[in-house]
Design an enzyme around this catalytic site. Structure first.
Site, short mmCIF file in Angstrom:
data_model
loop_
_atom_site.label_atom_id
_atom_site.label_comp_id
_atom_site.label_asym_id
_atom_site.label_seq_id
_atom_site.Cartn_x
_atom_site.Cartn_y
_atom_site.Cartn_z
CG ASP A 80 -0.22 -0.14 2.53
OD1 ASP A 80 0.79 -0.86 2.58
OD2 ASP A 80 -0.68 0.45 3.53
CD GLU A 138 3.11 -0.92 7.68
OE1 GLU A 138 3.35 -0.80 8.90
OE2 GLU A 138 3.26 0.00 6.85
CD GLU A 139 2.63 3.20 5.54
OE1 GLU A 139 2.51 3.65 6.69
OE2 GLU A 139 3.72 3.13 4.94
NE ARG A 177 16.08 -4.77 20.40
CZ ARG A 177 17.10 -4.57 21.23
NH1 ARG A 177 18.16 -3.90 20.84
NH2 ARG A 177 17.06 -5.03 22.47
CG HIS A 361 5.45 7.98 6.44
ND1 HIS A 361 4.45 7.72 7.35
CD2 HIS A 361 5.81 6.77 5.95
CE1 HIS A 361 4.22 6.42 7.41
NE2 HIS A 361 5.05 5.81 6.57
#
Length: 391
Positions: A80, A138-139, A177, A361
């Site tokens: 997206d 996802e956003e 991580r 963004h």
């Protein structure tokens, strides 16, 4: 076989660029990615790899079953875009006004599509099954991951790996991580209900702007005075809407923002303290309020063994110059939902474009496309490392 796969990925790099730039020109925002989903489905149709459309919404899942027995591993890419005007002066600039790929999801998609094309060539030699997981939305919460999980299409998957092209990290870096890697992301909306009036007679009003400003200021005291200094959280008010003109005292103010946290216990504290702060200020000012707090994506919690496999994959890729164990990030990702049900790991692939210092963004966002083949090699490297460890 891995060396041959890497060579084939490099051979198909021009196609990877072509796909990425096409998608960059035709972005679609979360939950409206219909043409992009069809493009992905058509690609798998042409490859002859079985796929399913409309998974959990606009998701597309393709499955490549190898010629040898092994585990089933999902590799995820989101597709997206964002409601941002593309301001770059490039040939592949967005052609959809007010919408652009400002987070690299076009690159994620191109990476996974070309990787699928490569692996189709080696299907008979492949151990196990690759699930190419193309996720929508996802956003925008609630996101696409949770609905894909709810569809049951990943029930038979043994592990899941995901990559994010990271435009603020140097090309050649891989960053991840063990444990908490990215923050949980919540949303809140506070409405202050005061009493408006003439700007010349404030004593006859309950000024929603003044009350709202005090709320904004005091919310930050939750972080500085209610949270253990060795823990971390973020409260950001991103929108403050109130008033109509210069000489009218506003009777209503709306504050919208986000809370970021790494520890669910900190999330609980912030929610409780936020209610107390808003309530107390409004009582002191004889005003009313409404507080709506929406829990969003949980923290991304990488599994220990699978994170080790990501670092192991780095050793097989000459283009990876630095494999870095980084501090947790306060950005969020709904990849967290996959890791809540399956072993796996999420990592960043450095994609900083030289001389182009714009973050994710941003209207000028772009990536160094040479990061895409590195990401493809990392994903398939993690796949092979998982097969070797678990077969």
């Amino acid at each position: 076989m891995l060396t041959k796969i890497h060579e084939t990925i490099d051979e198909l790099y021009p196609e990877m660029i072509e796909i990425r730039r096409y998608l960059h020109q035709y972005p679609e925002v979360s939950f409206e990615e219909f043409k992009t989903a069809q493009y992905i489905a058509d690609f798998y149709e042409e490859l002859g790899i079985p796929y399913e459309k409309n998974v959990g919404g606009n998701g597309v899942i393709a499955t490549l079953k190898g010629g040898k027995p092994g585990k089933t591993v999902a590799l995820r890419a989101d597709f997206d875009a964002l409601a941002i005007q593309d301001e770059k002066d490039v040939p592949y600039k967005s052609k959809n006004p007010g919408v652009m790929h400002a987070c690299g999801h076009d690159g994620h998609t191109a990476t996974l599509l070309v990787l699928a094309k490569v692996m189709k060539k080696y299907q008979d030699e492949l151990e196990g099954t690759i699930v190419f997981l193309h996720q929508h939305a996802e956003e925008e919460t609630p996101g696409g991951a949770i609905s894909i999980v709810g569809s049951g299409k990943l029930d038979d998957v043994d592990a899941v790996f995901g990559n994010h092209l990271w435009a603020t990290s140097t090309l050649g870096n891989i960053e991840t991580r063990k444990g908490v890697f990215m923050a949980g992301t919540d949303r809140f909306e506070i409405t202050i209900l005061g009493q408006g009036g003439h700007g010349a007679y404030p004593h006859q009003t309950k000024d929603a702007i003044v009350i709202g400003a005090e709320v904004v200021s005091q919310l930050q005291n939750i972080i500085s005075r209610r949270i253990d200094p060795l823990k971390t959280a973020v409260i950001t008010v991103g929108k403050f809407h109130a008033g109509t003109t210069f000489n009218i005292i506003a009777n209503k103010a709306t504050l919208v923002g986000t809370v970021r946290y790494l520890d669910p216990e900190i999330q609980r504290v912030v929610k409780k303290e936020m209610e107390q702060v808003v309530k107390g200020i409004c009582i002191a000012n004889n005003a009313d309020y409404e507080l709506n707090y929406s829990e969003g994506y949980p923290p991304v919690m990488n599994h220990e063994e699978e994170t080790d496999l990501v670092f192991e994959a780095c050793n097989q890729i000459p283009e990876v110059k630095n494999a870095i164990n980084v501090a947790p990030q306060m950005g969020g990702e709904d990849f967290a939902h996959y890791l809540n049900i399956k072993p796996g790991a999420f990592f960043f692939t450095g994609a900083k474009k030289e001389g182009h210092n714009y973050p994710h963004h941003h209207p000028m966002f772009d990536i160094d496309e040479k990061a895409m083949p590195i990401a493809a090699k990392m994903l398939i490297g993690a796949y092979f490392a998982y097969q070797e460890k678990n077969n």
